[in-house]
Design a protein around this motif. Structure first.
Motif, PDB file in Angstrom:
ATOM      1  N   TRP A   1      54.270 -89.791 -80.975  1.00 15.85           N
ATOM      2  CA  TRP A   1      54.062 -88.856 -79.872  1.00 15.85           C
ATOM      3  C   TRP A   1      54.611 -89.475 -78.587  1.00 15.85           C
ATOM      4  CZ3 TRP A   1      48.491 -88.919 -82.024  1.00 15.85           C
ATOM      5  CH2 TRP A   1      48.471 -88.193 -83.225  1.00 15.85           C
TER       6      TRP A   1
ATOM      7  N   GLU B   1      50.524 -84.800 -74.852  1.00 14.33           N
ATOM      8  CA  GLU B   1      50.612 -84.399 -76.263  1.00 14.33           C
ATOM      9  C   GLU B   1      49.711 -85.304 -77.109  1.00 14.33           C
ATOM     10  OE1 GLU B   1      54.267 -85.444 -78.201  1.00 14.33           O
ATOM     11  OE2 GLU B   1      53.910 -84.116 -79.915  1.00 14.33           O
ATOM     12  N   ALA B   2      49.772 -86.615 -76.838  1.00 14.00           N
ATOM     13  CA  ALA B   2      48.980 -87.572 -77.624  1.00 14.00           C
ATOM     14  C   ALA B   2      47.490 -87.273 -77.459  1.00 14.00           C
ATOM     15  CB  ALA B   2      49.298 -88.997 -77.187  1.00 14.00           C
TER      16      ALA B   2
ATOM     17  N   LYS C   1      46.569 -84.037 -79.316  1.00  7.27           N
ATOM     18  CA  LYS C   1      46.549 -84.215 -80.786  1.00  7.27           C
ATOM     19  C   LYS C   1      45.330 -85.031 -81.223  1.00  7.27           C
ATOM     20  CE  LYS C   1      51.031 -82.980 -82.043  1.00  7.27           C
ATOM     21  NZ  LYS C   1      52.095 -83.030 -82.998  1.00  7.27           N
TER      22      LYS C   1
END
Ligand code: MG
Length: 363
Positions: A208, A213-214, A217
């Motif tokens: 990622w 985003e990380a 997720k």
């Protein structure tokens, strides 16, 4: 007689199989071609076989076995590892193996990089030492074999049907480690969850690339019954990883960011724990040091592996009573393991109680 002289003596210029029970003293190498049970795909690569470097060290009638799995990310191959080992053959032929600590110090000074090669030498030496002392390596390190942890079984990235099949085949293993980090993360986890409700650990292998985003997720993975996430972002993105860690609840474990003992202090505060691999540290002695450093900083510890035979996996397993988590399944993913050492019972690592690594030929 060193390896080159030995090859000349038997009239061969090419790599030859290792002589049985190695009558001569010294160091020998052989490239092992390990056949994978399934095509193995992570963020980094996809393959059907892996080459590792096996090393034997013989002195006073006793042979120690070692292995290193070269890591492509660090520009290592079995051939470059073999050349690195050959470059210190004279040292290993002449030095006193009882002074293994000093000897490995000299190996580290003479070989720049090539940590898989260093690991192969270190493991062969420590197997030799354990055999000469008549004690299993866990006993040499003062560890309780009953405290060996459960190992995860790894599921590589694949099409949903294959993932489901792999998860079914992993029935004996109570915790699974799932590789993610491509565009198919949701699909991977959904395929796994359609077959099992076991606890999962997830490895993103630096997949990622941005912190939002990380974090998103990881929050999603928490709802999927995931215990922790390994290396969510690229190894050099420490500040971003620290930002992610401050926003998520799941522990974050370093792998590609935690190569050697000297890396550990800068990771405290960015990660909750570290994944230690003999092929990254350069062997058992450095791995032991790295685990102790992380523990002293209050971090969780994990022993991981590359795809390897039972030589390397058993070497790591002897340290496993020290760590919180184990991912020592590299030998379970291959179809032609030449040795038997550590085994797995109900998911738990069972250490051999024979001297040294405690290896025996596979039946
Ligand atoms: Mg990893």
């Amino acid at each position: 007689m060193n390896r080159r002289e030995w090859l000349r003596a038997v009239g061969s210029a090419a790599a030859a199989p290792l002589p049985v029970a190695a009558a001569q003293s010294g160091l020998r190498t052989e490239i092992l071609k390990l056949k994978l049970r399934h095509t193995w795909t992570t963020v980094m690569s996809s393959s059907n076989f892996r080459n590792t470097l096996a090393v034997t060290f013989t002195r006073q009638g006793v042979t120690g076995y070692g292995e290193g799995a070269p890591i492509v990310r660090y520009h290592e191959s079995a051939e470059t590892a073999q050349a690195a080992v050959a470059s210190v053959a004279d040292l290993l032929d002449s030095a006193d193996p009882w002074q293994f600590s000093k000897l490995m110090g000299e190996v580290f000074r003479r070989i720049d990089g090539h940590y898989a090669a260093k690991a192969a030498i270190d493991i062969a030496l420590m197997d030799w030492v354990g055999k000469k002392l008549g004690v299993p390596l866990y006993r040499y390190f003062g560890l309780d074999p009953a405290a060996a942890p459960v190992t995860t079984f790894s599921i590589g990235i694949d099409k949903p049907e294959i993932v489901k099949q792999k998860v079914r085949e992993a029935a004996p293993y109570p915790i699974l480690k799932i590789k993610v980090g491509l565009d198919s993360d949701e699909e991977m986890i959904a395929a796994v969850r359609s077959v099992t409700d076991k606890p999962l650990r997830v490895d993103a292998n630096e997949g990622w690339k941005n912190k939002e985003e990380a974090a998103r997720k990881i929050d999603w993975l928490e709802k999927q019954g995931v215990e922790f996430v390994e290396q969510p972002m690229p190894a050099d993105m420490l500040e971003e990883t620290q930002w992610v860690r401050s926003r998520v609840r799941l522990p974050i474990i370093a792998d590609e960011a935690s190569l050697r003992p000297s890396d550990v202090p800068k990771l405290a505060g960015c990660f909750d724990g570290i994944n230690v691999k003999l092929d990254k540290t350069g062997g058992i002695l450095e791995a032991h040091k790295m685990i102790q450093m992380a523990k002293s900083l209050g971090m969780k510890t994990m022993l991981g592996c590359m795809i390897s035979s039972s030589i390397s996996i058993t070497a790591a397993a002897h340290l496993s009573p020290l760590v919180d988590y184990a991912d020592l399944d590299g030998n379970l993913l291959i179809a032609n393991d030449p040795y038997e050492g550590v085994t797995v019972r109900d998911g738990k690592l069972v250490l051999p109680d024979r001297p040294g690594l405690g290896l025996k030929p596979a039946v």
